[in-house]
Write a protein that holds these residues in place. Structure first.
Motif, PDB file in Angstrom:
ATOM      1  N   THR A   5       0.839  -1.205   0.000  1.00 20.35           N
ATOM      2  CA  THR A   5       0.000   0.000   0.000  1.00 20.35           C
ATOM      3  C   THR A   5       0.872   1.253   0.000  1.00 20.35           C
ATOM      4  N   GLY A   6       2.111   1.152  -0.466  1.00 21.19           N
ATOM      5  CA  GLY A   6       3.023   2.288  -0.432  1.00 21.19           C
ATOM      6  C   GLY A   6       3.655   2.384   0.931  1.00 21.19           C
ATOM      7  N   PRO A   7       4.382   3.471   1.200  1.00 22.03           N
ATOM      8  CA  PRO A   7       5.044   3.608   2.492  1.00 22.03           C
ATOM      9  C   PRO A   7       4.029   3.541   3.637  1.00 22.03           C
ATOM     10  N   ARG A   8       4.440   2.843   4.693  1.00 20.64           N
ATOM     11  CA  ARG A   8       3.528   2.691   5.808  1.00 20.64           C
ATOM     12  C   ARG A   8       3.281   4.047   6.453  1.00 20.64           C
ATOM     13  N   VAL A   9       2.013   4.339   6.716  1.00 16.88           N
ATOM     14  CA  VAL A   9       1.666   5.624   7.325  1.00 16.88           C
ATOM     15  C   VAL A   9       2.162   5.624   8.762  1.00 16.88           C
ATOM     16  N   LEU A  46       0.490   0.538  16.232  1.00 17.59           N
ATOM     17  CA  LEU A  46       0.824   1.806  15.589  1.00 17.59           C
ATOM     18  C   LEU A  46      -0.359   2.345  14.779  1.00 17.59           C
ATOM     19  N   GLU A  47      -1.151   1.434  14.228  1.00 19.00           N
ATOM     20  CA  GLU A  47      -2.308   1.875  13.439  1.00 19.00           C
ATOM     21  C   GLU A  47      -3.368   2.542  14.313  1.00 19.00           C
TER      22      GLU A  47
END
Lengths: 310, 106
Positions: A5-9, A46-47
């Motif tokens: 999903t691209g770089p982790r937020v 972290l989410e």
């Protein structure tokens, strides 16, 4: 399946320290569990964290530590309950024996050393090696309690080294209780010796129990004669460990901690039987608390099995 | 059955979810009453999986980190349904009285 999903937020600028703190809290889980699911738990932590958070909340920290300890208890139940319980009980007894000898280290250095060696061997699951070492120390303790010069010449009475004070080694009470304690350790090791391969290694943290237990009266007259603050610390430790055994038995629905508590209780009961009527009311209240908590540790696994709360 | 367990099972009725999804869904279904800490959630998921009420549907790797999706088993679906019916019957004992025409509460 792999999803990118691209770089982790990241959870704001503070994700670095927050992640490190969560990793530290996750150490309460057993290593095998961390290896399997640690990264998943960390990602979820972290989410759900607020963007600017750098410190885990008290609620989340408490939840991680208690869940980690609960998981540890459940993971411990992989080994046979009775053998593991005897192993733990024998370890606790041998730690109590070492702690009894420690204040007399300059009088009997060889025997304190051998007693410490026995603790380490039992802790690491090397019960066959521990057996002759414990037997030697047991013979020497019998010699001291009976005033005989067996194995080596020891100047009796052996008096405690500073900062400890008080009675001579095994100067109070009779010889039966110490002999029963050592006989129980030898018997336990004999039972465990054929099953050595299946035994686990115990945590080094158990060694921290030696200082608070050192100086305890092997005859059980702690509240009658002993120094108060030290006695209070020791009794608190005992009660705390037994409460942990009750909690562990309830959580894992497993009797191994009750078996260990039972092994530890036998020599204590012998002490009180041998010196019947001589203990103070506070000593007797202490014994009653130990018996009650041991019985509770034995009862809760069966009750937890019958009343499963999801 | 505890309230968090009930809501965990209830939110899996619509299909498999991962840990974060279960936390969000549980919060929504309970109208912000049940906010599950992560440690509590995964402890409950381990217990429910050990009891055969849920199972791992699939695993995915997202941003290099594994993520398990959990789903209800038939046994889990039956249990949460039975619990819902039990609570419905229990609530009707009260609501049937206070909403009855002529009741002191209506």
């Amino acid at each position: 399946m792999t999803v990118t999903t691209g770089p982790r937020v990241r959870s704001g600028a503070g994700a670095g320290p927050l992640e490190r703190r969560y990793r530290r809290l996750l150490r309460s889980y057993p290593r095998a569990y961390r290896d399997a699911y640690g990264r998943e738990l960390l990602a979820t932590l972290l989410e759900v964290a607020e963007p600017e958070r750098t410190l885990p909340s008290a609620r989340e920290s408490f939840s991680l530590v208690t869940s980690g300890l609960r998981t540890r208890m459940i993971h411990m139940t992989g080994r046979p309950a009775w053998a593991d319980g005897i192993h733990l009980g024998v370890l606790v007894l041998s730690i109590a024996h070492l702690a009894t000898l420690v204040p007399y280290a300059t009088s009997i250095p060889l025997w304190v050393g051998l007693s410490a060696l026995a603790v380490v061997l039992i802790m690491r699951g090397r019960v066959r090696l521990a057996l002759p070492v414990v037997t030697l120390v047991a013979v020497k303790v019998c010699a001291i309690t009976l005033g005989r010069p067996w194995l080596d010449l020891t100047l009796l009475p052996a008096m405690p080294d500073p900062p400890w004070s008080g009675k001579a080694l095994y100067g109070g009470g009779g010889p039966v209780a110490p002999m029963v304690g050592y006989a129980l350790v030898v018997l336990g090791l004999l039972v465990l010796a054929p099953r050595q391969r299946g035994l686990g290694r115990r945590s080094w943290l158990w060694l921290f129990a030696v200082p608070p237990l050192a100086g305890a009266d092997p005859a059980g007259f702690d509240f009658s004669d002993g120094p108060w603050p030290h006695t209070a610390i020791r009794v608190s430790l005992e009660i705390g460990v037994l409460l942990l055994a009750v909690w562990a038995g309830h959580t894992a629905r497993d009797p191994r901690w009750a078996v260990a508590a039972g092994v530890r209780l036998v020599p204590i009961l012998t002490v009180y039987a041998e010196n019947f009527g001589l203990h103070s009311e506070r000593d007797e209240a202490h014994l009653a608390a130990l018996v009650l908590l041991t019985l509770l540790a034995a009862a809760v696994p069966y009750r937890a099995k019958q009343h499963i709360v999801l | 059955m505890s309230e968090p367990t009930y809501f965990i099972l209830a939110c899996l009725l619509d299909g498999p979810l991962h840990g974060h999804g279960i936390i969000k869904q549980t919060l929504e279904l309970s109208e912000n009453r049940v906010k599950l800490p992560v440690g509590t959630l995964y402890g409950a998921l381990d217990r429910l999986a050990a009891s055969g009420l849920i199972t791992v549907d699939r695993e995915e790797i997202v941003d290099g980190r594994p993520r398990r999706y959990f789903r209800l088993t038939d046994e889990g679906k039956g249990l949460v349904t039975a619990e819902a019916l039990r609570m419905q019957q229990a609530s009707s004992v009260v609501t049937g009285r206070i909403l009855r025409p002529g009741s002191a509460f209506s």
